[in-house]
Design an enzyme around this catalytic site. Structure first.
Site, PDB file in Angstrom:
ATOM      1  CG  ASP A   1      49.762  35.698  48.536  1.00 26.93           C
ATOM      2  OD1 ASP A   1      49.150  36.112  47.539  1.00 26.93           O
ATOM      3  OD2 ASP A   1      50.782  34.996  48.456  1.00 26.93           O
TER       4      ASP A   1
ATOM      5  CD  GLU B   1      53.599  35.399  51.895  1.00 26.59           C
ATOM      6  OE1 GLU B   1      52.821  34.937  51.018  1.00 26.59           O
ATOM      7  OE2 GLU B   1      54.787  35.662  51.671  1.00 26.59           O
TER       8      GLU B   1
ATOM      9  CE  LYS C   1      51.896  34.894  44.769  1.00 26.08           C
ATOM     10  NZ  LYS C   1      51.979  35.205  46.202  1.00 26.08           N
TER      11      LYS C   1
ATOM     12  CE  LYS D   1      55.406  28.794  48.563  1.00 27.58           C
ATOM     13  NZ  LYS D   1      54.056  29.365  48.323  1.00 27.58           N
TER      14      LYS D   1
ATOM     15  CG  ASP E   1      53.360  31.618  51.376  1.00 25.28           C
ATOM     16  OD1 ASP E   1      52.198  31.699  51.826  1.00 25.28           O
ATOM     17  OD2 ASP E   1      53.627  31.686  50.159  1.00 25.28           O
TER      18      ASP E   1
END
Length: 374
Positions: free
Chosen positions: A259, A236, A281, A182, A210
């Site tokens: 995403d 991402e 997702k 992250k 991400d």
């Protein structure tokens, strides 16, 4: 197969540590469990998982099959009581109300009506849940072995010391080849230090960064300029404005993945220079058929597709692992989100406690059939 019983349960699972949802944090996860029982009518069941290398399942007439699916939009409030932003468009209350109206209409119908309702639902979490329930009742997930390898998630918990993070990195198995990190969460200096710290311990790793749309274009350029590009698989959603991703790539050849952009109800796949992956997702996007169409189109342009969790419970993660083996068998899914959960739900993953249906709250607004508490 004919649906003979449908029951809806509410769960609430506390987290042992805060989980990141973009730049926000949550301390619990809420959702629904839909239980279905279906009686076989002796016919061969079919499914919408069109490209799966599985065979149809014949069942004995009169046989009763029971399945459970998790329906849990990633919405609600964070630890500061601010609404979660950028993920599910529907709330849990909206989903619960919609299912309360819908489930009685499905009573004594063929399980194929689940696919019809999945395509008709305006709520992605319901669309995915109903199509998944059809696949499970049809036996399609029984025919595959779940992908058990995961890409570890690395982030600095706000409620835990850095020593825990260092220990997690040190404990990575030699077989791990990629980790997800992250970024755009804290200071750029700290995050670059984390990235180089990971690589100093494991220089063989490839990093999937991400950013959750967390950087302005200027910040993204500054950040990317300091990265060890040879060790980065992709980043991402680096920029707050998706169109800036193309500008970033032209300036610094850092491959990027989409995403949050996929959550836009008007999203249509368009190939752009630098686009290397879609992070899918299912709970946020919709039915399995919709996922399959998106995956096929992306693959036709050489873009990778990686299934990822929406912070589901162990029930949902287990189903995603099976689904990934069917839809994206050549990719390791992003399902390393159970560590923070205090309990499992229906499917054990190693927690001290695994909740059963007796521990959950039966939806009091509807009773479409007598519920067996087992």
């Amino acid at each position: 197969m004919i649906l003979t019983s449908l029951s809806l349960y509410l769960y609430r699972l506390p987290l042992d540590s805060f989980l990141p949802v973009g730049k926000q944090r949550i301390d619990h996860r809420k959702g629904l469990v839909l239980q279905a029982k279906a009686t076989a009518d002796g016919e061969v069941c079919d499914t919408e998982i069109s490209n799966a290398e599985v065979t149809d399942s014949e069942v004995t007439e009169g046989e009763v099959k029971e399945s459970h699916v998790e329906i849990a939009p990633l919405s609600g409030f964070d630890i500061d009581q601010q609404p979660l932003s950028g993920f599910s468009r529907e709330s849990l209350d909206e989903v619960q109300q919609a299912l309360t109206v819908l489930l009685p209409k499905l009573q004594n119908q063929s399980i194929d009506c689940l696919l019809e309702q999945a395509e008709a639902s305006p709520y992605p979490s319901i669309a995915f849940g109903l199509s998944l329930l059809h696949a499970k009742l049809s036996g399609k997930l029984d025919a595959v072995r779940p992908l058990t390898t995961a890409v570890p998630l690395i982030y600095q918990p706000t409620d835990a010391p850095k020593a825990e993070l260092i220990a997690k990195i040190a404990s990575l198995k030699p077989s791990v080849r990629s980790v997800k990190v992250k970024v755009a969460q804290t200071s750029m200096e700290d995050e670059l230090s984390l990235i180089y710290g990971i690589l100093s311990q494991r220089p063989d790793l490839k990093l999937r960064l991400d950013a959750n749309c967390g950087f302005s274009l200027e910040q993204a350029l500054d950040f990317a300029a300091c990265l060890p590009l040879d060790s980065i698989e992709y980043i991402e959603e680096p920029c707050q404005h998706p169109q800036d991703n193309h500008t970033l790539y032209r300036a610094i050849p850092l491959p990027y993945a989409l995403d949050e952009s996929l959550n836009d109800p008007d999203y249509q796949f368009v190939m752009h220079e630098g686009l290397t992956a879609l992070i899918i997702k299912p709970m946020l996007l919709g039915s399995i058929e919709k996922l399959q169409r998106l995956i096929d189109e992306a693959h036709n342009h050489g873009v990778r597709c990686i299934l990822s969790s929406s912070l589901e419970s162990s029930l949902g993660i287990n189903d995603l692992a099976h689904l990934a083996a069917i839809l994206t068998p050549d990719e390791i899914p992003g399902l390393d989100t159970l560590t923070a959960f205090s309990q499992d739900l229906l499917v054990p993953s190693g927690k001290l406690q695994c909740l059963t249906l007796q521990c959950l709250t039966l939806n009091q607004l509807e009773r479409v059939a007598s519920t067996v508490q087992d």
